[in-house]
Design an enzyme around this catalytic site. Structure first.
Site, PDB file in Angstrom:
ATOM      1  CE  LYS A  60     -23.658  57.202 118.647  1.00  0.00           C
ATOM      2  NZ  LYS A  60     -24.394  56.536 117.428  1.00  0.00           N
ATOM      3  CE  LYS A  65     -31.888  61.683 123.662  1.00  0.00           C
ATOM      4  NZ  LYS A  65     -32.870  61.915 122.350  1.00  0.00           N
ATOM      5  CE  LYS A  76     -22.939  79.567 116.566  1.00  0.00           C
ATOM      6  NZ  LYS A  76     -23.281  80.777 115.903  1.00  0.00           N
TER       7      LYS A  76
END
Ligand code: TRP
Length: 334
Positions: free
Chosen positions: A206, A203, A116
């Site tokens: 995409k 990490k 959020k």
């Protein structure tokens, strides 16, 4: 597919391409699990609606993702591969579980808090209830194990909590066999963590810059380009170490793509520099991905066949989901 095998359920959102991180950390493990578990692998398209802007692509992305799963080795004869939105029981159970989900618990969820902040426009009931829907996904199949990454742990904890609350409140009295839901446990396997090519502290993802990940469908030129631009650490030696996270990540990719050990790789590049290492790393990745890409292209020549696999999977899954939902409704008294 013996009945006695423990049940596993896992899922991915069809938000776009899959990359090497998905392959080595998730898919490869899913493929392996097919042999020892009764596996359900789901395309979480309803979950994708929480942030997805281009919904026109969702269905197509689901088919493409299924083709990548199949190309990576998921076998519809062994596993049930299906689409969440094709099974209305997921939504219905989510509504029911919503009635026993304290808001205070949902608001504490770290993913919700992050999302959020990052996407204030997506701060919806759907986003808040994301883990409730995920709990429904898992509980409908009475999955005992859920292969997930650490980031999904709070979601699984909520699924466990909701199973307990439901059972306590509604399960028929007398004997443990009367419990409607099974408390699922996480299945954390030792899979490698693949980091971003641009920032080894993050990490591979995409949603970051295109040069930070290698898509399973990247062309050889793209792969060479991205590896060439991958960040490295300030040293010449090709040696894996905690002090050199960027290089270590590249060495890990080399190991996974080539099946050589870290020792062998370090020996091979002794006295050589990054340039040689990166050139060969790119070729190893290309060599590794080419057969997968060929299988993918072959599958995508006939998307109707993939849709058929998904429809059959959804039919199989729905039988179980329907039965569990009926049990739950009966226990509640509706
Ligand atoms: N939330 C998971 C993710 O973002 C996807 C997901 C949906 C899932 N339903 C699930 C994972 C049920 C495991 C079990 O990766």
């Amino acid at each position: 597919m013996a009945k006695s095998k423990p049940i596993i359920l896992s899922a991915m959102r069809p938000t776009g391409e899959l990359h090497l991180g998905h392959y080595f950390s998730v898919l490869k493990n899913w493929v392996k699990l097919q042999n020892s578990y009764r596996c359900f692998y789901m395309i979480a398209d309803l979950h994708a609606l929480t942030t997805f802007e281009n919904t026109a692509q969702i269905k197509n992305n689901g088919v493409k993702m299924a083709a990548l799963w199949l190309a990576a080795g998921l076998d519809p004869k062994k596993s049930t591969i299906f689409v969440q939105s094709e099974i209305p029981e997921h939504s219905e159970l989510a509504i029911i579980l919503g009635m026993i989900s304290p808001l205070s618990l949902l608001e504490l969820n770290p993913t919700y808090k992050e999302m959020k902040e990052e996407h204030p426009k997506s701060n919806t009931l759907g986003l808040l209830a994301y883990p409730v829907l995920q709990a429904a996904d898992i509980l409908l199949y009475k999955a005992e194990r859920v292969p997930i990454g650490k980031d999904q742990e709070p979601h699984l904890e909520l699924a466990r909590e909701l199973a307990r609350r439901f059972n306590r409140r509604f399960s028929p009295k007398g004997g443990t066999n009367g419990e409607i839901f099974k408390e699922p446990a996480a299945l954390f396997e030792k899979t490698p963590k693949i980091m971003s090519l641009q920032n080894p502290a993050k990490k591979m993802s995409k949603s970051a810059d295109e040069n930070s990940y290698i898509s399973l469908l990247d062309s050889p030129e793209k792969i060479r380009h991205k590896i060439k631009r991958a960040v490295t650490d300030s040293s010449r030696e090709i040696k894996s170490s905690a002090q050199k996270p960027a290089l270590s990540n590249l060495i890990a990719l080399y190991r996974l793509a080539s099946d050589k050990s870290v020792k062998e790789i370090e020996k091979k590049f002794k006295g050589l520099g990054y340039k040689e290492f990166k050139e060969e790393l790119a070729e190893e990745i290309i060599g590794f991905l080419t057969p997968l890409q060929k299988r993918y292209q072959k599958l995508m020549e006939n998307p109707a066949k993939i849709r058929e696999i998904l429809e059959n999977g959804s039919k199989t899954a729905q039988k179980i989901a329907h039965q569990t939902l009926q049990e739950a409704k009966k226990a509640i008294g509706i």
